[in-house]
Design a protein around this motif. Structure first.
Motif, PDB file in Angstrom:
ATOM      1  N   LEU A 113     -60.646   7.012   6.078  1.00 29.89           N
ATOM      2  CA  LEU A 113     -60.940   8.443   6.076  1.00 29.89           C
ATOM      3  C   LEU A 113     -60.793   9.054   4.684  1.00 29.89           C
ATOM      4  O   LEU A 113     -60.006   9.974   4.469  1.00 29.89           O
ATOM      5  CB  LEU A 113     -60.015   9.177   7.054  1.00 29.89           C
ATOM      6  N   GLY A 114     -61.542   8.545   3.742  1.00 30.05           N
ATOM      7  CA  GLY A 114     -61.478   9.101   2.402  1.00 30.05           C
ATOM      8  C   GLY A 114     -61.963   8.090   1.385  1.00 30.05           C
ATOM      9  O   GLY A 114     -62.207   6.924   1.718  1.00 30.05           O
ATOM     10  N   PRO A 115     -62.094   8.511   0.136  1.00 27.20           N
ATOM     11  CA  PRO A 115     -62.576   7.607  -0.908  1.00 27.20           C
ATOM     12  C   PRO A 115     -61.476   6.674  -1.411  1.00 27.20           C
ATOM     13  O   PRO A 115     -60.448   7.131  -1.924  1.00 27.20           O
ATOM     14  CB  PRO A 115     -63.038   8.564  -2.017  1.00 27.20           C
ATOM     15  N   VAL A 116     -61.689   5.371  -1.268  1.00 26.86           N
ATOM     16  CA  VAL A 116     -60.711   4.388  -1.741  1.00 26.86           C
ATOM     17  C   VAL A 116     -60.522   4.455  -3.262  1.00 26.86           C
ATOM     18  O   VAL A 116     -59.393   4.329  -3.742  1.00 26.86           O
ATOM     19  CB  VAL A 116     -61.109   2.971  -1.281  1.00 26.86           C
ATOM     20  N   PRO A 117     -61.592   4.657  -4.065  1.00 27.52           N
ATOM     21  CA  PRO A 117     -61.368   4.753  -5.514  1.00 27.52           C
ATOM     22  C   PRO A 117     -60.413   5.880  -5.903  1.00 27.52           C
ATOM     23  O   PRO A 117     -59.720   5.788  -6.911  1.00 27.52           O
ATOM     24  CB  PRO A 117     -62.774   5.008  -6.070  1.00 27.52           C
ATOM     25  N   LEU A 118     -60.364   6.940  -5.097  1.00 23.91           N
ATOM     26  CA  LEU A 118     -59.490   8.072  -5.396  1.00 23.91           C
ATOM     27  C   LEU A 118     -58.061   7.831  -4.907  1.00 23.91           C
ATOM     28  O   LEU A 118     -57.093   8.090  -5.616  1.00 23.91           O
ATOM     29  CB  LEU A 118     -60.050   9.346  -4.760  1.00 23.91           C
TER      30      LEU A 118
END
Length: 250
Positions: A109-114
């Motif tokens: 549920l979100g950007p892994v890079p971030l």
């Protein structure tokens, strides 16, 4: 604990590295020329990675998920947790869960890079508690759902209606603002509209949109024409017009 990570791309590499850094024995497989994270032993085949592993984490493309499951299934250790992190459709997750005893459907549920491996996760299926038990000590927030495989992905896709749709609308609005020489103003306006009491905003959207659908459809038609004049693609604007027209007829 021995873990296999199938797919060492953007997300797979992050989870493989985090598991290795926490002291787990990690075997990774990826036929593409991706980098091998520090502390991870790369294998030539998925079978080599999977055999003897207590956990198998699959972070490939959604289209590859059924084929990967087919490759891994005969070589899974008894009692192993097979966690599919792909974005395969809920029906696909449910079908795969019916063929693997320790299957877990895991939604990111979100950007892994971030956020790295600390990104929030949803998990469902018989292997959900097991994958949560592996990742929570690493600091990963994992919510286990009381539902069959596919339940986690269903929630992710419901969220995507809003998140991906909102992102597309914001991109179109900011592009139009830039073309009109008003980018800073439209950025501030978007931020202002999204701030405050979220539930009140939702209620206002749900009631006002239907009540004023006819007038707003005409406004969006005019907005689309204005974006044409600016030379800005207006896909989201015209989709909104069609939605408002449909609501006006119901």
């Amino acid at each position: 604990m021995r873990c296999a990570v199938i797919g060492l791309g953007e997300a797979g590499g992050v989870y493989a590295a985090a598991l290795a850094a926490s002291g787990h024995e990690v075997l990774g497989h990826d036929p593409a020329g991706t980098a091998t994270p520090e502390g991870v032993t790369r294998t030539a085949t998925a079978r080599e990675a999977v055999e003897g592993s207590a956990y198998v984490l699959v972070l490939t493309s959604a289209s590859a998920a059924p084929a990967v499951a087919e490759q891994c299934r005969p070589h899974l250790a008894e009692g192993a947790c097979y966690a599919d992190f792909t974005t395969a459709a809920p029906a696909v997750m449910e079908r795969l869960g019916g063929t693997i005893a320790g299957f877990a459907d895991v939604a990111i549920l979100g950007p892994v890079p971030l956020h790295g491996h600390l990104v929030p996760l949803l998990a469902s299926g018989p292997g959900a508690e097991a994958i949560a038990g592996l990742l929570r000590p690493l600091g990963a927030p994992v919510e286990v759902l009381d539902g069959p495989p596919g339940s986690a992905m269903a929630r992710k896709l419901l969220r995507s209606v809003f998140m991906k749709g909102l992102a597309s609308v914001v991109c179109e609005a900011v592009s139009a603002g830039r073309a009109a020489g008003d980018e800073r103003w439209i950025r501030d306006e978007v931020a202002r509209q999204l701030a405050g009491d979220g539930q009140a905003v939702i209620d206002r959207f749900l009631t006002g949109t239907r009540t004023h659908a006819v007038r707003r459809a005409q406004e969006m038609r005019d907005t689309g024409a204005y974006l044409d004049d600016l030379g800005v693609p207006a896909e989201m604007t015209r989709a909104a017009e069609q939605t408002l027209l449909r609501l006006s007829r119901n």
